[in-house]
Motif scaffolding. Sequence first.
Motif, PDB file in Angstrom:
ATOM      1  N   SER A  91       1.455  14.353 -13.689  1.00 51.79           N
ATOM      2  CA  SER A  91       1.019  15.611 -13.091  1.00 51.79           C
ATOM      3  C   SER A  91       1.869  16.797 -13.519  1.00 51.79           C
ATOM      4  O   SER A  91       1.348  17.911 -13.686  1.00 51.79           O
ATOM      5  CB  SER A  91       1.030  15.494 -11.565  1.00 51.79           C
ATOM      6  OG  SER A  91       0.126  14.495 -11.131  1.00 51.79           O
ATOM      7  N   ASP A  92       3.182  16.591 -13.681  1.00 51.18           N
ATOM      8  CA  ASP A  92       4.043  17.735 -14.004  1.00 51.18           C
ATOM      9  C   ASP A  92       4.281  17.919 -15.502  1.00 51.18           C
ATOM     10  O   ASP A  92       5.112  18.733 -15.911  1.00 51.18           O
ATOM     11  CB  ASP A  92       5.379  17.650 -13.253  1.00 51.18           C
ATOM     12  CG  ASP A  92       6.247  16.464 -13.654  1.00 51.18           C
ATOM     13  OD1 ASP A  92       6.050  15.906 -14.748  1.00 51.18           O
ATOM     14  OD2 ASP A  92       7.140  16.086 -12.877  1.00 51.18           O
ATOM     15  N   HIS A 131      -4.558  16.441  -5.186  1.00 49.71           N
ATOM     16  CA  HIS A 131      -3.196  15.959  -5.449  1.00 49.71           C
ATOM     17  C   HIS A 131      -2.826  14.806  -4.509  1.00 49.71           C
ATOM     18  O   HIS A 131      -1.775  14.791  -3.870  1.00 49.71           O
ATOM     19  CB  HIS A 131      -2.180  17.102  -5.318  1.00 49.71           C
ATOM     20  CG  HIS A 131      -2.536  18.301  -6.145  1.00 49.71           C
ATOM     21  ND1 HIS A 131      -2.444  18.300  -7.526  1.00 49.71           N
ATOM     22  CD2 HIS A 131      -3.006  19.527  -5.793  1.00 49.71           C
ATOM     23  CE1 HIS A 131      -2.832  19.475  -7.987  1.00 49.71           C
ATOM     24  NE2 HIS A 131      -3.184  20.236  -6.969  1.00 49.71           N
ATOM     25  N   GLN A 132      -3.713  13.825  -4.463  1.00 53.28           N
ATOM     26  CA  GLN A 132      -3.509  12.650  -3.624  1.00 53.28           C
ATOM     27  C   GLN A 132      -3.459  11.398  -4.493  1.00 53.28           C
ATOM     28  O   GLN A 132      -4.120  11.332  -5.536  1.00 53.28           O
ATOM     29  CB  GLN A 132      -4.650  12.531  -2.597  1.00 53.28           C
ATOM     30  CG  GLN A 132      -4.708  13.686  -1.618  1.00 53.28           C
ATOM     31  CD  GLN A 132      -6.003  13.715  -0.829  1.00 53.28           C
ATOM     32  OE1 GLN A 132      -7.053  13.267  -1.312  1.00 53.28           O
ATOM     33  NE2 GLN A 132      -5.954  14.243   0.389  1.00 53.28           N
ATOM     34  N   VAL A 148       0.853  -1.191   0.000  1.00 56.24           N
ATOM     35  CA  VAL A 148       0.000   0.000   0.000  1.00 56.24           C
ATOM     36  C   VAL A 148       0.885   1.236   0.000  1.00 56.24           C
ATOM     37  O   VAL A 148       1.883   1.283   0.728  1.00 56.24           O
ATOM     38  CB  VAL A 148      -0.911   0.046   1.251  1.00 56.24           C
ATOM     39  CG1 VAL A 148      -1.868   1.233   1.165  1.00 56.24           C
ATOM     40  CG2 VAL A 148      -1.667  -1.245   1.430  1.00 56.24           C
ATOM     41  N   LEU A 149       0.518   2.222  -0.800  1.00 57.63           N
ATOM     42  CA  LEU A 149       1.186   3.524  -0.775  1.00 57.63           C
ATOM     43  C   LEU A 149       0.130   4.611  -0.912  1.00 57.63           C
ATOM     44  O   LEU A 149      -0.730   4.548  -1.802  1.00 57.63           O
ATOM     45  CB  LEU A 149       2.226   3.645  -1.892  1.00 57.63           C
ATOM     46  CG  LEU A 149       3.106   4.901  -1.899  1.00 57.63           C
ATOM     47  CD1 LEU A 149       4.462   4.601  -2.534  1.00 57.63           C
ATOM     48  CD2 LEU A 149       2.454   6.069  -2.629  1.00 57.63           C
ATOM     49  N   ALA A 150       0.167   5.583  -0.007  1.00 55.06           N
ATOM     50  CA  ALA A 150      -0.704   6.753  -0.089  1.00 55.06           C
ATOM     51  C   ALA A 150       0.180   7.994  -0.046  1.00 55.06           C
ATOM     52  O   ALA A 150       1.085   8.098   0.787  1.00 55.06           O
ATOM     53  CB  ALA A 150      -1.702   6.758   1.065  1.00 55.06           C
ATOM     54  N   ALA A 151      -0.089   8.933  -0.959  1.00 50.24           N
ATOM     55  CA  ALA A 151       0.743  10.132  -1.061  1.00 50.24           C
ATOM     56  C   ALA A 151      -0.127  11.365  -1.234  1.00 50.24           C
ATOM     57  O   ALA A 151      -1.281  11.286  -1.674  1.00 50.24           O
ATOM     58  CB  ALA A 151       1.711  10.003  -2.237  1.00 50.24           C
ATOM     59  N   GLU A 152       0.448  12.502  -0.891  1.00 46.23           N
ATOM     60  CA  GLU A 152      -0.223  13.784  -1.067  1.00 46.23           C
ATOM     61  C   GLU A 152       0.814  14.796  -1.539  1.00 46.23           C
ATOM     62  O   GLU A 152       1.904  14.901  -0.961  1.00 46.23           O
ATOM     63  CB  GLU A 152      -0.853  14.233   0.249  1.00 46.23           C
ATOM     64  CG  GLU A 152      -1.738  15.456   0.135  1.00 46.23           C
ATOM     65  CD  GLU A 152      -2.497  15.702   1.425  1.00 46.23           C
ATOM     66  OE1 GLU A 152      -3.722  15.554   1.425  1.00 46.23           O
ATOM     67  OE2 GLU A 152      -1.830  16.034   2.447  1.00 46.23           O
ATOM     68  N   ASN A 153       0.482  15.511  -2.613  1.00 42.61           N
ATOM     69  CA  ASN A 153       1.417  16.468  -3.215  1.00 42.61           C
ATOM     70  C   ASN A 153       2.769  15.820  -3.519  1.00 42.61           C
ATOM     71  O   ASN A 153       3.822  16.436  -3.364  1.00 42.61           O
ATOM     72  CB  ASN A 153       1.605  17.675  -2.290  1.00 42.61           C
ATOM     73  CG  ASN A 153       0.324  18.479  -2.124  1.00 42.61           C
ATOM     74  OD1 ASN A 153      -0.374  18.743  -3.099  1.00 42.61           O
ATOM     75  ND2 ASN A 153       0.005  18.838  -0.886  1.00 42.61           N
ATOM     76  N   LYS A 194       5.987   7.555  -9.107  1.00 44.65           N
ATOM     77  CA  LYS A 194       6.773   8.324 -10.077  1.00 44.65           C
ATOM     78  C   LYS A 194       5.978   8.561 -11.356  1.00 44.65           C
ATOM     79  O   LYS A 194       6.055   9.638 -11.962  1.00 44.65           O
ATOM     80  CB  LYS A 194       8.076   7.592 -10.384  1.00 44.65           C
ATOM     81  CG  LYS A 194       9.061   7.533  -9.218  1.00 44.65           C
ATOM     82  CD  LYS A 194      10.312   6.761  -9.586  1.00 44.65           C
ATOM     83  CE  LYS A 194      11.293   6.703  -8.418  1.00 44.65           C
ATOM     84  NZ  LYS A 194      12.510   5.921  -8.758  1.00 44.65           N
ATOM     85  N   PHE A 195       5.228   7.554 -11.785  1.00 43.13           N
ATOM     86  CA  PHE A 195       4.376   7.702 -12.965  1.00 43.13           C
ATOM     87  C   PHE A 195       3.323   8.777 -12.720  1.00 43.13           C
ATOM     88  O   PHE A 195       3.062   9.634 -13.583  1.00 43.13           O
ATOM     89  CB  PHE A 195       3.719   6.347 -13.268  1.00 43.13           C
ATOM     90  CG  PHE A 195       2.831   6.329 -14.474  1.00 43.13           C
ATOM     91  CD1 PHE A 195       3.266   6.804 -15.703  1.00 43.13           C
ATOM     92  CD2 PHE A 195       1.542   5.822 -14.393  1.00 43.13           C
ATOM     93  CE1 PHE A 195       2.439   6.774 -16.824  1.00 43.13           C
ATOM     94  CE2 PHE A 195       0.707   5.789 -15.498  1.00 43.13           C
ATOM     95  CZ  PHE A 195       1.153   6.272 -16.715  1.00 43.13           C
ATOM     96  N   ASP A 196       2.722   8.745 -11.542  1.00 42.74           N
ATOM     97  CA  ASP A 196       1.727   9.754 -11.168  1.00 42.74           C
ATOM     98  C   ASP A 196       2.328  11.158 -11.243  1.00 42.74           C
ATOM     99  O   ASP A 196       1.721  12.094 -11.797  1.00 42.74           O
ATOM    100  CB  ASP A 196       1.240   9.454  -9.751  1.00 42.74           C
ATOM    101  CG  ASP A 196       0.423  10.578  -9.149  1.00 42.74           C
ATOM    102  OD1 ASP A 196      -0.690  10.815  -9.640  1.00 42.74           O
ATOM    103  OD2 ASP A 196       0.892  11.208  -8.189  1.00 42.74           O
ATOM    104  N   LEU A 197       3.522  11.333 -10.721  1.00 42.17           N
ATOM    105  CA  LEU A 197       4.173  12.643 -10.722  1.00 42.17           C
ATOM    106  C   LEU A 197       4.525  13.083 -12.136  1.00 42.17           C
ATOM    107  O   LEU A 197       4.387  14.269 -12.481  1.00 42.17           O
ATOM    108  CB  LEU A 197       5.431  12.593  -9.854  1.00 42.17           C
ATOM    109  CG  LEU A 197       5.195  12.391  -8.355  1.00 42.17           C
ATOM    110  CD1 LEU A 197       6.514  12.156  -7.626  1.00 42.17           C
ATOM    111  CD2 LEU A 197       4.481  13.588  -7.757  1.00 42.17           C
TER     112      LEU A 197
END
Length: 500
Positions: free
Chosen positions: A276-277, A351-352, A45-50, A270-273
């Motif tokens: 996003s950028d 951004h989660q 499981v991984l949860a991230a914000e910003n 990393k794919f998510d980022l």
Amino acid sequence: MKMLLPIMAVLGVFWVGNAIADERAAKIDAFFAAQAQGDAFNGNVLAAENGKIVYQKSFGFADFEAERRNTADTEFEMASIGKVFTATAVLQLVDRGKIGLDIPLVRYFPAFPYKDITIRQLLSHTSGLLEGDFEAPFAAYQAKTGRQMTMDDLVPAIAAANINHRLKPGEKWWYCNLCYELLAHLVEVRTGQRFDAYLISHVLTPAGMAHTYLKTAQLNHADTPQFAQNYDFPFRYSSQRVRFDGARSYYQDLTYGNASVVSTTGDMLKFDLALSDGRLLSAKTLATAYAPARLADGSPNFVWKNIGGMGDADDGLGWFIFRDKSLGTIVWHAGGMPGCATMFMRNLTRHQTVIVFDNTDSEGLYKKALSAMRLLNDLPPLPIQKSLAKIYGRALMDHGSDAAFGQLYSLKGDRSYALSEDDLNNLGYEFAEHGHLSQANDTLRTAIGLYPDSDNLPESYAEILEKAGQTGLAAQMYRYALTLNPGNTDAKEGLKRTMK
């Protein structure tokens, strides 16, 4: 002293922020720890914000036989999450002007027989292609060629099938793996690169994803030291999970694009980022991908199948979009194959990111991932129910009719368990399919008692009885189904057969 106050204020905000993050992480951890303790979760499981990790943890084993535990570096088969990579590759070609979303596929594949199907419709599962219709023709094509189908065989095999489809392009959402294989092949034809090579150069490397790769019968077929083996119950009524190893058909295929991408939770962040950028796609194209596609009548592309019981969603271009916007705009894709269940969920507004991989295909995995997103937003998790039909089936197989019936009735009022007509109907068919006719009969009789207004259950029971040669009893059940629904055409046909 004048300088100290602003610094202390900033530090105070930092401490409060960390405390909130720690509190959310503790709640997520408590939720998944309870699931793992109850044999209802095994994975990462991984949860991230910003872009910052709020919670990351591994549970259980990547390899039960070797007692190799899951770690942050464990590589999981992601099943249909692979479609997100195919969609990204196709949309990159749109950004570069190499293809057009509303251009018919036949423009790029002249032998493709369905001249009105567009790239957009393939991406959004609205092409009208029903891959189940191709199973027999594809088997015949392989028998004729004497080999497995490759990507180059897709269009010729579809053309040879010569199927008149029940749905028109743009008429209705209908999930189709074959569409994404065609899209991956389109990437190959328009770029001159094999699909895995294209992904490495245009998606994985720009995103910094060093532990992600395509795995098929020919590509990266050998397991890496970090690869998570897949385990599952072979049948609904099975009491023990088994390892899906050499028999894993999704590693036997020579085609790809619909699945078969392996990754880690860290790489998927990393794919998510990178999405996003703007490293992978333009903002305009991403906005198109994240918006509900439109059917031919102008209505949103509603996903009529309530995937995982999570709630209503529309389909964009490679992404599902929840209709509920109370937490913001959430786009996601799930994956499921024997022995694995996966979720990649992104809250674009806040951004989660939530990434959940399970290599034992635990029940309710998608709701568990959505629960992590809710906990990230200070909301309680969703109730996770176990399938009572599976519990009944296992008890029926292992302990007999009386014990199974007693357990079913003792638990059916417990809200921790879910029971439906379809679950019991499917269990009955599976028992019959594998020669357990006594258990099939018990299951269907029990289901008829629980759902007395259903005409489908007696019709199913009649079909099983007919196949077992009990035509007299089958005719009685067909008649009973018709008393409940005189318009049941399958029951009418069955009665004709059994009365001859």
